[in-house]
Design a protein around this motif. Structure first.
Motif, PDB file in Angstrom:
ATOM      1  N   TRP A  92       0.868  -1.176   0.000  1.00 55.55           N
ATOM      2  CA  TRP A  92       0.000   0.000   0.000  1.00 55.55           C
ATOM      3  C   TRP A  92       0.906   1.226   0.000  1.00 55.55           C
ATOM      4  CZ3 TRP A  92      -5.016   0.038   3.352  1.00 55.55           C
ATOM      5  CH2 TRP A  92      -5.841   1.094   2.974  1.00 55.55           C
ATOM      6  N   PRO A  93       1.353   1.649  -1.199  1.00 52.46           N
ATOM      7  CA  PRO A  93       2.276   2.773  -1.279  1.00 52.46           C
ATOM      8  C   PRO A  93       1.622   4.091  -0.870  1.00 52.46           C
ATOM      9  CG  PRO A  93       1.856   1.839  -3.466  1.00 52.46           C
ATOM     10  CD  PRO A  93       1.045   1.073  -2.484  1.00 52.46           C
ATOM     11  N   ASP A  94       2.431   4.943  -0.281  1.00 50.25           N
ATOM     12  CA  ASP A  94       2.033   6.308   0.094  1.00 50.25           C
ATOM     13  C   ASP A  94       0.736   6.352   0.896  1.00 50.25           C
ATOM     14  OD1 ASP A  94       2.697   9.000   0.204  1.00 50.25           O
ATOM     15  OD2 ASP A  94       1.423   9.480  -1.517  1.00 50.25           O
ATOM     16  N   HIS A  95       0.618   5.455   1.857  1.00 49.09           N
ATOM     17  CA  HIS A  95      -0.551   5.405   2.733  1.00 49.09           C
ATOM     18  C   HIS A  95      -0.428   6.516   3.783  1.00 49.09           C
ATOM     19  CE1 HIS A  95      -3.048   4.066   6.106  1.00 49.09           C
ATOM     20  NE2 HIS A  95      -3.752   3.418   5.196  1.00 49.09           N
ATOM     21  N   VAL A  96      -1.430   7.404   3.832  1.00 49.36           N
ATOM     22  CA  VAL A  96      -1.416   8.527   4.764  1.00 49.36           C
ATOM     23  C   VAL A  96      -2.490   8.293   5.818  1.00 49.36           C
ATOM     24  CG1 VAL A  96      -1.598  11.028   5.032  1.00 49.36           C
ATOM     25  CG2 VAL A  96      -0.695  10.060   2.896  1.00 49.36           C
ATOM     26  N   LEU A  97      -2.070   8.158   7.059  1.00 46.26           N
ATOM     27  CA  LEU A  97      -3.030   8.017   8.155  1.00 46.26           C
ATOM     28  C   LEU A  97      -3.727   9.346   8.416  1.00 46.26           C
ATOM     29  CD1 LEU A  97      -0.947   5.862  10.653  1.00 46.26           C
ATOM     30  CD2 LEU A  97      -2.975   5.147   9.386  1.00 46.26           C
ATOM     31  N   PRO A  98      -4.970   9.312   8.916  1.00 49.70           N
ATOM     32  CA  PRO A  98      -5.652  10.562   9.254  1.00 49.70           C
ATOM     33  C   PRO A  98      -4.795  11.385  10.218  1.00 49.70           C
ATOM     34  CG  PRO A  98      -7.180   8.727   9.355  1.00 49.70           C
ATOM     35  CD  PRO A  98      -5.806   8.146   9.160  1.00 49.70           C
ATOM     36  N   GLY A  99      -4.598  12.647   9.869  1.00 47.57           N
ATOM     37  CA  GLY A  99      -3.816  13.548  10.716  1.00 47.57           C
ATOM     38  C   GLY A  99      -2.325  13.522  10.452  1.00 47.57           C
ATOM     39  N   ALA A 100      -1.860  12.590   9.630  1.00 46.23           N
ATOM     40  CA  ALA A 100      -0.425  12.508   9.335  1.00 46.23           C
ATOM     41  C   ALA A 100      -0.056  13.516   8.249  1.00 46.23           C
ATOM     42  CB  ALA A 100      -0.052  11.102   8.886  1.00 46.23           C
ATOM     43  N   ALA A 101       1.160  14.005   8.322  1.00 44.60           N
ATOM     44  CA  ALA A 101       1.631  14.989   7.349  1.00 44.60           C
ATOM     45  C   ALA A 101       2.143  14.336   6.068  1.00 44.60           C
ATOM     46  CB  ALA A 101       2.734  15.841   7.973  1.00 44.60           C
ATOM     47  N   VAL A 102       2.687  13.139   6.190  1.00 46.83           N
ATOM     48  CA  VAL A 102       3.254  12.464   5.025  1.00 46.83           C
ATOM     49  C   VAL A 102       2.784  11.014   4.980  1.00 46.83           C
ATOM     50  CG1 VAL A 102       5.314  13.913   4.931  1.00 46.83           C
ATOM     51  CG2 VAL A 102       5.352  11.831   6.276  1.00 46.83           C
ATOM     52  N   GLY A 103       2.873  10.441   3.796  1.00 46.02           N
ATOM     53  CA  GLY A 103       2.501   9.050   3.623  1.00 46.02           C
ATOM     54  C   GLY A 103       3.680   8.133   3.864  1.00 46.02           C
ATOM     55  N   GLU A 104       3.366   6.849   3.967  1.00 50.51           N
ATOM     56  CA  GLU A 104       4.414   5.848   4.106  1.00 50.51           C
ATOM     57  C   GLU A 104       4.059   4.663   3.223  1.00 50.51           C
ATOM     58  OE1 GLU A 104       4.465   3.518   7.850  1.00 50.51           O
ATOM     59  OE2 GLU A 104       2.765   4.755   8.448  1.00 50.51           O
ATOM     60  N   ASP A 105       5.063   3.994   2.727  1.00 50.81           N
ATOM     61  CA  ASP A 105       4.859   2.805   1.923  1.00 50.81           C
ATOM     62  C   ASP A 105       4.703   1.624   2.872  1.00 50.81           C
ATOM     63  OD1 ASP A 105       5.098   4.336  -0.344  1.00 50.81           O
ATOM     64  OD2 ASP A 105       7.197   3.816  -0.681  1.00 50.81           O
ATOM     65  N   ARG A 106       3.496   1.074   2.920  1.00 47.66           N
ATOM     66  CA  ARG A 106       3.219  -0.057   3.798  1.00 47.66           C
ATOM     67  C   ARG A 106       3.238  -1.343   2.999  1.00 47.66           C
ATOM     68  NH1 ARG A 106      -1.231   1.156   8.331  1.00 47.66           N
ATOM     69  NH2 ARG A 106      -0.219   2.962   9.238  1.00 47.66           N
ATOM     70  N   ARG A 107       3.578  -2.418   3.700  1.00 46.85           N
ATOM     71  CA  ARG A 107       3.519  -3.732   3.076  1.00 46.85           C
ATOM     72  C   ARG A 107       3.327  -4.771   4.164  1.00 46.85           C
ATOM     73  NH1 ARG A 107       8.516  -6.447   2.705  1.00 46.85           N
ATOM     74  NH2 ARG A 107      10.147  -5.338   3.805  1.00 46.85           N
ATOM     75  N   GLY A 108       2.852  -5.935   3.761  1.00 42.24           N
ATOM     76  CA  GLY A 108       2.618  -6.969   4.754  1.00 42.24           C
ATOM     77  C   GLY A 108       2.265  -8.300   4.112  1.00 42.24           C
ATOM     78  N   LEU A 109       1.958  -9.247   4.979  1.00 41.35           N
ATOM     79  CA  LEU A 109       1.580 -10.587   4.572  1.00 41.35           C
ATOM     80  C   LEU A 109       0.236 -10.938   5.176  1.00 41.35           C
ATOM     81  CD1 LEU A 109       4.948 -12.430   5.288  1.00 41.35           C
ATOM     82  CD2 LEU A 109       4.068 -11.758   3.045  1.00 41.35           C
ATOM     83  N   VAL A 110      -0.540 -11.699   4.440  1.00 44.41           N
ATOM     84  CA  VAL A 110      -1.746 -12.313   4.974  1.00 44.41           C
ATOM     85  C   VAL A 110      -1.522 -13.817   4.921  1.00 44.41           C
ATOM     86  CG1 VAL A 110      -4.210 -12.741   4.631  1.00 44.41           C
ATOM     87  CG2 VAL A 110      -3.285 -10.434   4.289  1.00 44.41           C
ATOM     88  N   THR A 111      -1.735 -14.470   6.052  1.00 47.81           N
ATOM     89  CA  THR A 111      -1.710 -15.923   6.114  1.00 47.81           C
ATOM     90  C   THR A 111      -3.153 -16.365   6.287  1.00 47.81           C
ATOM     91  OG1 THR A 111       0.481 -15.952   7.114  1.00 47.81           O
ATOM     92  CG2 THR A 111      -0.867 -17.927   7.391  1.00 47.81           C
ATOM     93  N   ALA A 112      -3.620 -17.242   5.416  1.00 51.68           N
ATOM     94  CA  ALA A 112      -5.022 -17.654   5.452  1.00 51.68           C
ATOM     95  C   ALA A 112      -5.140 -19.170   5.363  1.00 51.68           C
ATOM     96  CB  ALA A 112      -5.798 -17.005   4.302  1.00 51.68           C
ATOM     97  N   VAL A 113      -6.149 -19.688   6.047  1.00 51.79           N
ATOM     98  CA  VAL A 113      -6.522 -21.092   5.935  1.00 51.79           C
ATOM     99  C   VAL A 113      -7.867 -21.119   5.211  1.00 51.79           C
ATOM    100  CG1 VAL A 113      -7.131 -23.208   7.159  1.00 51.79           C
ATOM    101  CG2 VAL A 113      -5.270 -21.751   8.019  1.00 51.79           C
ATOM    102  N   LEU A 114      -7.910 -21.833   4.106  1.00 55.33           N
ATOM    103  CA  LEU A 114      -9.133 -21.961   3.329  1.00 55.33           C
ATOM    104  C   LEU A 114      -9.668 -23.381   3.462  1.00 55.33           C
ATOM    105  CD1 LEU A 114      -7.759 -19.404   2.125  1.00 55.33           C
ATOM    106  CD2 LEU A 114      -8.909 -19.983  -0.006  1.00 55.33           C
ATOM    107  N   VAL A 115     -10.985 -23.473   3.466  1.00 56.80           N
ATOM    108  CA  VAL A 115     -11.648 -24.769   3.534  1.00 56.80           C
ATOM    109  C   VAL A 115     -12.598 -24.888   2.352  1.00 56.80           C
ATOM    110  CG1 VAL A 115     -11.432 -25.027   6.040  1.00 56.80           C
ATOM    111  CG2 VAL A 115     -13.453 -23.893   5.085  1.00 56.80           C
ATOM    112  N   GLN A 116     -12.751 -26.117   1.896  1.00 61.21           N
ATOM    113  CA  GLN A 116     -13.665 -26.366   0.794  1.00 61.21           C
ATOM    114  C   GLN A 116     -14.945 -26.959   1.361  1.00 61.21           C
ATOM    115  OE1 GLN A 116     -12.413 -29.240  -2.202  1.00 61.21           O
ATOM    116  NE2 GLN A 116     -13.008 -27.771  -3.775  1.00 61.21           N
ATOM    117  N   ARG A 117     -16.045 -26.260   1.106  1.00 62.27           N
ATOM    118  CA  ARG A 117     -17.359 -26.712   1.559  1.00 62.27           C
ATOM    119  C   ARG A 117     -18.350 -26.547   0.421  1.00 62.27           C
ATOM    120  NH1 ARG A 117     -17.550 -23.477   7.342  1.00 62.27           N
ATOM    121  NH2 ARG A 117     -15.873 -24.641   8.338  1.00 62.27           N
TER     122      ARG A 117
END
Length: 148
Positions: A92-117
């Motif tokens: 999420w490049p140039d993510h600016v939080l409410p009230g922040a003066a500048v943005g930041e480049d955020r990144r992360g991981l999602v770990t998910a378990v999926l089931v088949q139903r």
């Protein structure tokens, strides 16, 4: 199994598309009713309804930035019949939080378990982890005395 992996990749493409458009009710339909979702801040939602409600209420300034978000499936591993482990990476490049003066480049991981139903893949559990959040224990660069 290759067909399942392709379906799961398409599911996460849809996940990302709905996330960006902030269509959280429809996004929630990708999860089981009894899903678990742990946010990057450590909040644990324990149902589809909690997950959707928790993600619905976002400041307008953040909603306007969602177009910058992207997510890529990096790994899909079978855990057993009808169960898959999925890792995605988001940026999420140039993510600016409410009230922040500048943005930041955020990144992360999602770990998910999926089931088949009923012939369909569902997200049963997910944990979102920010990779570049503040870490008080991260090593700090220290300039050696002879370089100063």
């Amino acid at each position: 199994m290759d067909d399942d992996i392709e379906v799961i990749r398409e599911l996460f493409d849809r996940y990302t598309e709905l996330w960006i458009r902030h269509e959280m009710r429809e996004w929630g339909e990708l999860f089981t009713e009894d899903c678990d979702f742990i946010t990057h801040r450590g909040v644990w939602w324990q149902s589809r309804e909690e997950n959707v409600r928790g993600h619905e209420h976002v400041p307008e300034s953040v909603l306007a930035q969602k177009k910058n978000y992207s997510q890529t499936v990096v790994e899909v591993q079978p855990l057993g019949p009808g169960v898959m482990l999925v890792h995605t990476e988001w940026v999420w490049p140039d993510h600016v939080l409410p009230g922040a003066a500048v943005g930041e480049d955020r990144r992360g991981l999602v770990t998910a378990v999926l089931v088949q139903r009923s012939g369909r893949w569902w997200i049963r559990a997910a944990q979102n982890t920010r990779l570049n959040g503040l870490d008080d224990f991260a090593p700090r660069h220290v300039t050696p005395v002879d370089e100063a």
